[in-house]
Design an enzyme around this catalytic site. Structure first.
Site, PDB file in Angstrom:
ATOM      1  N   HIS A  18       0.838  -1.206   0.000  1.00 12.53           N
ATOM      2  CA  HIS A  18       0.000   0.000   0.000  1.00 12.53           C
ATOM      3  C   HIS A  18       0.869   1.250   0.000  1.00 12.53           C
ATOM      4  CE1 HIS A  18       0.812   0.509   4.246  1.00 12.53           C
ATOM      5  NE2 HIS A  18       0.277  -0.655   4.541  1.00 12.53           N
ATOM      6  N   HIS A  21       3.890   1.624   2.361  1.00  8.00           N
ATOM      7  CA  HIS A  21       5.086   0.897   1.925  1.00  8.00           C
ATOM      8  C   HIS A  21       5.773   1.631   0.779  1.00  8.00           C
ATOM      9  CE1 HIS A  21       2.280  -2.635   3.039  1.00  8.00           C
ATOM     10  NE2 HIS A  21       3.007  -2.338   4.100  1.00  8.00           N
ATOM     11  N   CYS A 126      -0.843  -8.057  22.058  1.00  7.63           N
ATOM     12  CA  CYS A 126      -1.576  -7.638  20.846  1.00  7.63           C
ATOM     13  C   CYS A 126      -0.978  -8.351  19.635  1.00  7.63           C
ATOM     14  CB  CYS A 126      -1.493  -6.128  20.651  1.00  7.63           C
ATOM     15  SG  CYS A 126      -2.156  -5.638  19.035  1.00  7.63           S
ATOM     16  N   LYS A 306      -8.895  -0.061   5.506  1.00  9.34           N
ATOM     17  CA  LYS A 306      -9.786  -0.805   4.618  1.00  9.34           C
ATOM     18  C   LYS A 306     -11.237  -0.564   4.999  1.00  9.34           C
ATOM     19  CE  LYS A 306      -6.855  -4.624   3.706  1.00  9.34           C
ATOM     20  NZ  LYS A 306      -6.605  -5.902   4.280  1.00  9.34           N
TER      21      LYS A 306
HETATM   22  N1  MSP Z   1       7.087  -5.353   9.805  1.00  5.12           N
HETATM   23  C1  MSP Z   1       7.066  -4.129  10.532  1.00  5.12           C
HETATM   24  C2  MSP Z   1       8.396  -3.419  10.409  1.00  5.12           C
HETATM   25  C3  MSP Z   1       9.565  -4.230  10.838  1.00  5.12           C
HETATM   26  S1  MSP Z   1      11.043  -3.398  10.550  1.00  5.12           S
HETATM   27  C4  MSP Z   1      12.194  -4.318  11.269  1.00  5.12           C
HETATM   28  C5  MSP Z   1       5.952  -3.217   9.992  1.00  5.12           C
HETATM   29  N2  MSP Z   1       5.479  -3.481   8.803  1.00  5.12           N
HETATM   30  S2  MSP Z   1       4.255  -2.721   8.083  1.00  5.12           S
HETATM   31  O1  MSP Z   1       4.123  -3.336   6.806  1.00  5.12           O
HETATM   32  O2  MSP Z   1       3.104  -2.754   8.915  1.00  5.12           O
HETATM   33  O3  MSP Z   1       4.593  -1.230   7.972  1.00  5.12           O
HETATM   34  C6  MSP Z   1       5.673  -0.791   7.251  1.00  5.12           C
HETATM   35  C7  MSP Z   1       5.793   0.702   7.227  1.00  5.12           C
HETATM   36  O4  MSP Z   1       4.703   1.298   6.556  1.00  5.12           O
HETATM   37  C8  MSP Z   1       5.883   1.347   8.599  1.00  5.12           C
HETATM   38  O5  MSP Z   1       7.026   2.185   8.617  1.00  5.12           O
HETATM   39  C9  MSP Z   1       4.626   2.160   8.687  1.00  5.12           C
HETATM   40  O6  MSP Z   1       4.844   3.329   9.411  1.00  5.12           O
HETATM   41  C10 MSP Z   1       4.393   2.487   7.232  1.00  5.12           C
HETATM   42  N3  MSP Z   1       3.037   2.912   6.980  1.00  5.12           N
HETATM   43  C11 MSP Z   1       1.880   2.191   7.094  1.00  5.12           C
HETATM   44  N4  MSP Z   1       0.828   3.008   6.781  1.00  5.12           N
HETATM   45  C12 MSP Z   1       1.276   4.246   6.486  1.00  5.12           C
HETATM   46  C13 MSP Z   1       0.702   5.424   5.988  1.00  5.12           C
HETATM   47  N5  MSP Z   1      -0.596   5.566   5.827  1.00  5.12           N
HETATM   48  N6  MSP Z   1       1.546   6.450   5.665  1.00  5.12           N
HETATM   49  C14 MSP Z   1       2.912   6.341   5.735  1.00  5.12           C
HETATM   50  N7  MSP Z   1       3.478   5.243   6.176  1.00  5.12           N
HETATM   51  C15 MSP Z   1       2.702   4.267   6.765  1.00  5.12           C
HETATM   52  O7  MSP Z   1       5.571  -2.308  10.697  1.00  5.12           O
END
Ligand code: MSP
Length: 679
Positions: A18, A21, A126, A306
Site C-alpha cells: 500500500h 510501503h 496484541c 480498509k
Molecule cells: N514489519 C514491521 C516493520 C519491521 S522493521 C524491522 C511493519 N510493517 S508494516 O508493513 O506494517 O509497515 C511498514 C511501514 O509502513 C511502517 O514504517 C509504517 O509506518 C508504514 N506505513 C503504514 N501506513 C502508512 C501510511 N498511511 N503512511 C505512511 N506510512 C505508513 O511495521
C-alpha cells in the site's frame, strides 16, 4: 569510506502493498539516487517481515501453507515496486536461510554477554503489534479486556515461559547514547518523545514465545521461537553479512555497518530507537547513525484503512500517474517527518501546476524556441546584449547557482519538500526572465540578435542544470529532457556541482516531446472512482446517488435512503449533510466565563492562521485546565453569535446523556491534524 547504507522497514506480508510501503521505499530510493549521483557508494535494503502469529493465522484462514501464503504476497510486492521505479540493492526475507543464521548468531552473542535470561511472563498481548502492551498503549474494552490503541482490537492474556532481554539494564547506556549522538533519532520532536519514554524507565522485554510456531527457533531451545521484533530488526545486519557468509560475511558487514539512515514510520519508532540499539549494544555492535521517523499519509484528513474504504490502490495509482509524478508528489507534498494528506485531486494539481507548468513548460518552450529561432543549436552568448538583458541573465544564473546549494543543503538534512521548492524557485525565476524579455519579440528585431542569444542561452543552461539537479526526484523525466537537450550519457552519473555553466554551447538539441502532459481533473477523477468501486467489490461500491465522494464509498458510508423510508425519519440527502462543515480542532485555551456557570470560553485551533474563539455550555462537567490539548469536533461554518458579550465562532460537538443532558465531548482515538474535515 564514502558509503551510504539506507534501509526501509521490512514489510509485513499480512497486507498487500500500500501507499505507506510505497512511500518509505520511494524516499529511500530517492536518497540512494541522490548519493550515488554524488559519487557515494550506496546500498539500499528493503524486504519483508514474514514471521509471527498474525501471518500464521492469515495463512490458516486462507487454508494454505504459511510459506506458500507469504510467497504470494512477497511476489506482489516485488512486482509492484519496480513499476514505481524503485531500485533496491537487496530484498531480504526473514524466511531466508542466511537471515535465520544471522539472527541466531546475534541471539547467542547477546546471551553470552548476559543480556538474555529465562523466566515466566504474563501480560496483555496484541497480535497486531506482535507484543505485550503497557497500560498506556491500551484503552478499556468489553468484559475488562483491554483494547490496543493502534489496532483497535481486544488483547489476549498470555502467560508462558519466556526468554527475556535485559532492556532495563541498558537504560542508562541508551540515554548516554542519545545524548552523545543527537542525530540518532530524527526529527527532533520524535527524539524528545523517545527520550522522555526511556527516562520514564524500561522494563525487560519478553523475546521468545512458546505459543508461536511460525518463527525462528531459539538456539538450543527450539520449543521457543524468537519474538518477531528481535528477528525482524536483525535483518538490517544479516542482509549485509552479519553471522552468515551468503551476504558477504564479516568483510561486507564491516564495510557497510553501521547503516547511515534507517527510515521508519512514526508508529514503529520505539522499536527502532529503543529495542534495536539496545540489542546492538548488548551484542557489542554499533547502532545505526540515524533513525528517521516519517509521518503518516492520511486520506482527506483521515487515517487510511480498509474499513473506511479510503486506501489508495497502487494499481489504480500507477495506471493514472507516472512513477515520477507519484514520487514527486510524495516528496513535495509531505513535509518529511510530519503527516500529509494524500488525495488524487492534490496529486493532479501538483502534476499540472508544478510539473507540467513548471519543468515541463520550461523544457518545451525553451527547446522549441531554440529550434524556431536558432535552427536547433544552442547559441553561444557573445557581446552586444543590452545592459538590462545582461543584468537579468546574471541574476537568473545567480538564482540557479543558489538553488543548487539550497537543494543540496536541504536534501542532506532530509528536507525533501524544501529542497524541491528551491529548484522550483529557480524555474519560476527563469520563467519570469523569459516572459519579461520576450524572445519571440527579440527574434523580430535584427538589432537584438545578441539579446536573443543570451536569453535562449540562459534558459537552456538553466534547464540543463535543473535537469541534472532533479535526477533523484524525477529519474525518468529528467532522462527524457536530457535526450531532448541533445546530450549523450546519463545525467544520473553527473554531480550537479561539477556542471559548468557554458557547457551546452553549440549543442544540437533533439526533438521536442511533451514531458508532463496536463491531466484533465474531471476525466481522471471519474475514471479513478469507477475503477475504485470495481476493485473494492460490491460491498464498497457506491450505494446511491451522491454517495461517490471520498469517505462515502466504504462499508461504513452513509447509505442512501432506502426505497421504503423508515417512518418518523426526516431524511436529508448528502448535499444537505455536506453543507455542515465539521472539522477536527485542538483546544488551546479554556476558561470559565464570569457570571455564567455553564459557559466555557475556549480557543480552538482548526488549522487556520488564528485559533477560533468558541463558547460551549460544558463548564459544569469539564475542568477547563484538563481540556487543553484535547482534540474535538467543531461545526466550523455555523454563523457566529454573541454569548455573554463574547463572539462564538463555531460549535463544539458533544453527546448529550441522560435527562440532564450531560455533555460528553466527541473526539478521536487516532491522531488527526487540526482542521481535518469530517465527512
Ligand atoms: N514489519 C514491521 C516493520 C519491521 S522493521 C524491522 C511493519 N510493517 S508494516 O508493513 O506494517 O509497515 C511498514 C511501514 O509502513 C511502517 O514504517 C509504517 O509506518 C508504514 N506505513 C503504514 N501506513 C502508512 C501510511 N498511511 N503512511 C505512511 N506510512 C505508513 O511495521
Amino acid at each position: 569510506m564514502n558509503k551510504f547504507y539506507v534501509t526501509t522497514p521490512i514489510y509485513y506480508v499480512n497486507s498487500r502493498p500500500h501507499l505507506g510501503h510505497l512511500y518509505t521505499t520511494t524516499v529511500a530510493d530517492t536518497i540512494t539516487r541522490y548519493k550515488r549521483q554524488r559519487g557515494v557508494e550506496t546500498f539500499f535494503l528493503t524486504g519483508t517481515d514474514e514471521h509471527g502469529q498474525n501471518i500464521e493465522r492469515a495463512a490458516e484462514k486462507a487454508g494454505i501453507p504459511v510459506k506458500a501464503h507469504v510467497d504470494q504476497i512477497v511476489a506482489e510486492f516485488q512486482e509492484m515496486f519496480p513499476q514505481f521505479n524503485l531500485r533496491f540493492d537487496h530484498w531480504i526475507r526473514t524466511t531466508d536461510e542466511y537471515h535465520q543464521q544471522g539472527v541466531s548468531a546475534l541471539w547467542r552473542k547477546v546471551r553470552e554477554n548476559g543480556y538474555i535470561y529465562k523466566a515466566n511472563y504474563e501480560g496483555w498481548y496484541c497480535v497486531g503489534c506482535n507484543g505485550f502492551l503497557s497500560e498506556d498503549e491500551t484503552v478499556p474494552g468489553k468484559d475488562e479486556i483491554p483494547v490496543c490503541k493502534t489496532h483497535e482490537r481486544p488483547l489476549e492474556r498470555l502467560a508462558e515461559e519466556s526468554y527475556f532481554f535485559r532492556l532495563s539494564a541498558l537504560q542508562e547506556r541508551l540515554l548516554e547514547y542519545y545524548e552523545s549522538h543527537p542525530q540518532f533519532i530524527r526529527p527532533e520532536s520524535r527524539r524528545n518523545e523517545v527520550l522522555s519514554f526511556v527516562r520514564g524507565g524500561l522494563n525487560d522485554l519478553s523475546v521468545s514465545r512458546v505459543s508461536v510456531k511460525w518463527g525462528i527457533p531459539v538456539p538450543d531451545d527450539p520449543k521457543h521461537t524468537m519474538y518477531v521484533w528481535f528477528d525482524a530488526l536483525t535483518n538490517y545486519i544479516t542482509a549485509v553479512g552479519y553471522g552468515n557468509e551468503e551476504r558477504g560475511g564479516e568483510e561486507n558487514f564491516r564495510r557497510l555497518w553501521p547503516a547511515d539512515l534507517q527510515l521508519v514510520g512514526k508508529d514503529i519508532l520505539r522499536f527502532h530507537a529503543i529495542y534495536w540499539p539496545a540489542f546492538l549494544l548488548a551484542a557489542g555492535l554499533e547502532p545505526p547513525r540515524t533513525v528517521f521517523a516519517h509521518g503518516f499519509w492520511l486520506s482527506g484528513g483521515r487515517k487510511m484503512s480498509k474499513t473506511l474504504g479510503n486506501v489508495i490502490d497502487l494499481t489504480v495509482l500507477r495506471r493514472h500517474f507516472s512513477a515520477d509524478a507519484v514520487r514527486y508528489f510524495c516528496l513535495r507534498e509531505m513535509v518529511f517527518g510530519h503527516d500529509g494528506d494524500f488525495t488524487y485531486e492534490a496529486l493532479i494539481e501538483r502534476v499540472n501546476a508544478d510539473l507540467a507548468d513548471g519543468l515541463g513548460n520550461l523544457s518545451s518552450r525553451t527547446l522549441t524556441m531554440i529550434h524556431r529561432f536558432r535552427g536547433g543549436t544552442v547559441p553561444t552568448a557573445g557581446a552586444g546584449a543590452t545592459d538590462e538583458t545582461r543584468e537579468q541573465a546574471a541574476d537568473v544564473r545567480r538564482v540557479v547557482e543558489q538553488s543548487k546549494l539550497d537543494f543540496e543543503r536541504e536534501f542532506d538534512d532530509y528536507n525533501f519538500s524544501r529542497a524541491i521548492e528551491a529548484a522550483q524557485g529557480a524555474i519560476a525565476r527563469v520563467d519570469k526572465f523569459i516572459s519579461d524579455l520576450k524572445p519571440w519579440n527579440l527574434a523580430k528585431d535584427p538589432a537584438r540578435e545578441a539579446d536573443l542569444d543570451l536569453v535562449l542561452g540562459t534558459a537552456v543552461r538553466t534547464l540543463r542544470q535543473l535537469t541534472v539537479l532533479l535526477v533523484p526526484v524525477l529519474p525518468e523525466s529528467t532522462r527524457a529532457i536530457w535526450e531532448q537537450l541533445g546530450e549523450a550519457g546519463d545525467p544520473a552519473a553527473l554531480a550537479p556541482a561539477s556542471l559548468s555553466w557554458q557547457e551546452p554551447d553549440g549543442l544540437r538539441i533533439g526533438d521536442v516531446k511533451p514531458i508532463f502532459p496536463k491531466l484533465d481533473r474531471k476525466i481522471v477523477m471519474d475514471e479513478i472512482k469507477k475503477e475504485e468501486s470495481v476493485t473494492a467489490g460490491d460491498a464498497t461500491a457506491p450505494t446511491g446517488p451522491g454517495a461517490t465522494g471520498p469517505g462515502a464509498t466504504g462499508p461504513e458510508a452513509p447509505a442512501a435512503p432506502p426505497a421504503e423510508p423508515v417512518p418518523g425519519v426526516a431524511y436529508i440527502n448528502i448535499e444537505d449533510f455536506t453543507k455542515v462543515e465539521l472539522r477536527a480542532g485542538e483546544i488551546k485555551t479554556a476558561e470559565r466565563v464570569p457570571k455564567a456557570d455553564k459557559l466555557l470560553r475556549m480557543t480552538i485551533d482548526l488549522g487556520e492562521p488564528e485559533p477560533r474563539q468558541i463558547l460551549a455550555g460544558i463548564a459544569q462537567y469539564y475542568d477547563p485546565e484538563k481540556l487543553i490539548g484535547r482534540k474535538v469536533i467543531v461545526v466550523a461554518n455555523l454563523a457566529p453569535r454573541k454569548l455573554r458579550g463574547f463572539e462564538s465562532q463555531g460549535m463544539v460537538l458533544a453527546a448529550s446523556i441522560g435527562e440532564e443532558g450531560r455533555p460528553i465531548l466527541a473526539g478521536f482515538i487516532e491522531e488527526v491534524p487540526n482542521g481535518a474535515r469530517l465527512r
